[in-house]
Write an enzyme that holds these catalytic residues in place. Structure first.
Site, PDB file in Angstrom:
ATOM      1  N   LYS A   1      66.643  60.575   2.467  1.00 52.55           N
ATOM      2  CA  LYS A   1      67.063  61.043   3.792  1.00 52.55           C
ATOM      3  C   LYS A   1      66.503  62.426   4.078  1.00 52.55           C
ATOM      4  O   LYS A   1      66.567  62.890   5.205  1.00 52.55           O
ATOM      5  CB  LYS A   1      68.584  61.057   3.884  1.00 52.55           C
ATOM      6  CG  LYS A   1      69.203  62.043   2.911  1.00 52.55           C
ATOM      7  CD  LYS A   1      70.690  61.884   2.779  1.00 52.55           C
ATOM      8  CE  LYS A   1      71.173  62.694   1.596  1.00 52.55           C
ATOM      9  NZ  LYS A   1      72.319  62.164   0.924  1.00 52.55           N
TER      10      LYS A   1
ATOM     11  N   LYS B   1      66.006  72.095  -7.217  1.00 55.58           N
ATOM     12  CA  LYS B   1      66.767  72.598  -6.074  1.00 55.58           C
ATOM     13  C   LYS B   1      66.600  74.099  -5.918  1.00 55.58           C
ATOM     14  O   LYS B   1      66.654  74.610  -4.800  1.00 55.58           O
ATOM     15  CB  LYS B   1      68.251  72.227  -6.195  1.00 55.58           C
ATOM     16  CG  LYS B   1      68.515  70.757  -5.907  1.00 55.58           C
ATOM     17  CD  LYS B   1      69.977  70.481  -5.607  1.00 55.58           C
ATOM     18  CE  LYS B   1      70.198  69.007  -5.295  1.00 55.58           C
ATOM     19  NZ  LYS B   1      71.632  68.676  -5.226  1.00 55.58           N
TER      20      LYS B   1
ATOM     21  N   LYS C   1      60.439  57.661  -3.683  1.00 48.27           N
ATOM     22  CA  LYS C   1      61.739  57.050  -3.406  1.00 48.27           C
ATOM     23  C   LYS C   1      62.151  57.290  -1.949  1.00 48.27           C
ATOM     24  O   LYS C   1      61.878  58.362  -1.410  1.00 48.27           O
ATOM     25  CB  LYS C   1      62.771  57.696  -4.350  1.00 48.27           C
ATOM     26  CG  LYS C   1      63.956  56.808  -4.667  1.00 48.27           C
ATOM     27  CD  LYS C   1      64.834  57.476  -5.702  1.00 48.27           C
ATOM     28  CE  LYS C   1      66.241  57.597  -5.163  1.00 48.27           C
ATOM     29  NZ  LYS C   1      67.190  58.181  -6.101  1.00 48.27           N
TER      30      LYS C   1
END
Ligand code: TRP
Length: 340
Positions: free
Chosen positions: A206, A121, A203
């Protein structure tokens, strides 16, 4: 139950949470939420809408508020039952933030630096590597340890966070004895790992820029159909599980998960049929599986008073449970209580 029956063994407690950051996907549903629903029967479950975790990345206030409502409504729409489980909003139970601070002081800079999610992140948001992003795992540990949870269902991406939760709990138990239950990872009996429809080696997410790569739980039927019809497959034109057939493997997995069929049954059903027919069938099965969720969601999102009352009651129940652990921790660490 009558008084004479022997006391049933205490049900194991499960804690899990989901961030209200963006639309939930078919992957969230088949990989996690459907299991959350099933686990309600056998376990004592507490499920949280983790708004405090969500602000470790920047949220636009109006959108964020909407997403919190949406997530609250969707958890009910997929079948979580406030009579069976405790449904809560993380920020409504201040003990989460309070225990998180204490755990921060028992968590090492070095171990937080090794968290892969932090590294990922901070690479993705180099302009906002904030302290909350860094101490995220200690807040998650607080979520779990406050309720003395026995089991935590987590996907692969959260496994490291559960491990650090155990490390923190063990460390504090060694210092102060008997503070926390050591939580175990819970691997559900059947959890589908749903992959991207455009790159089935990744995977379903969104945050994928290609909207055809993922299906939102609230997508319209025609959008769902279009996404499945465009799903990436292979050139073999045979509906069977196999190596190098990640796209078809994924579609077989999704079809199996929504219809309850095994891979073998799916293969038999589509023997001799082409990919076009198969993709249409998967799309239709997904549309049908999501239809009742969408309908229930539409009803709930228009009844905010009810929605708030469910989560308010759940959060009050959660707060009572959390308070016990928090005061035990404070007492054992030597804090003075204002009561006496
Ligand atoms: N970090 C989790 C995620 O992003 C969400 C979460 C927060 C959670 N607290 C939790 C999951 C406690 C399980 C238990 O998916």
């Amino acid at each position: 139950m009558s008084e004479q029956t022997p006391a049933p063994q205490r049900k194991k407690r499960i804690y899990s949470g989901i961030q209200p950051s963006g639309m939930l996907t078919l992957g969230n549903y088949l990989g996690a939420l459907k299991n959350w629903k099933n686990m309600q029967e056998e376990y004592d479950c507490i499920y949280g809408v983790m708004d405090l975790h969500a602000i470790t990345v920047r949220q636009e206030p109006a959108k964020f508020r909407q997403q919190i409502y949406t997530t609250c409504a969707l958890l009910l729409a997929v079948g979580l039952d406030p009579q069976k489980s405790v449904l809560m909003v993380q920020s409504w139970v201040p003990a989460h933030a309070e225990l998180a601070w204490i755990l921060d002081c028992y968590t090492q800079f070095g171990e937080l630096s090794r968290m892969t999610q932090f590294k990922d992140k901070s690479q993705k948001h180099p302009e906002n590597i904030n302290a909350g992003l860094f101490t995220y795992p200690a807040l998650m540990a607080a979520d779990i340890l406050l309720y003395q949870a026995d089991l935590v269902p987590v996907g692969a991406d959260q496994k490291q966070h559960l491990e650090i939760t155990r490390d923190i709990a063990l460390r504090m138990n060694n210092l102060y004895s008997g503070l926390f239950t050591l939580p175990e990872p819970y691997i559900p009996p059947a959890g589908a790992r749903v992959m991207s429809l455009q790159d089935p080696t990744r995977k379903m997410s969104k945050s994928d820029e290609n909207p055809n790569a993922w299906v939102a739980l609230l997508d319209k039927p025609e959008d769902i159909m279009r996404k499945f019809k465009r799903a990436v497959t292979d050139s073999e034109a045979k509906v069977c599980v196999g190596e190098g057939k990640e796209g078809i493997n994924n579609l077989i997995g999704i079809y199996g998960a929504v219809t309850g069929k095994t891979a073998g049954q799916v293969e038999a059903e589509f023997e001799g049929k082409g990919y076009g027919d198969f993709k249409t069938a998967v799309g239709e099965a997904v549309v049908e599986a999501l239809r009742p969720i969408r309908e229930e969601y539409d009803r709930l999102i228009n009844d905010k008073g009810y929605l708030l009352s469910v989560y308010r009651e759940g959060s009050e129940r959660a707060a009572r449970l959390a308070a016990r652990t928090l005061s035990k921790v404070q007492r054992k660490l030597g804090f003075v209580s204002p009561e006496k």
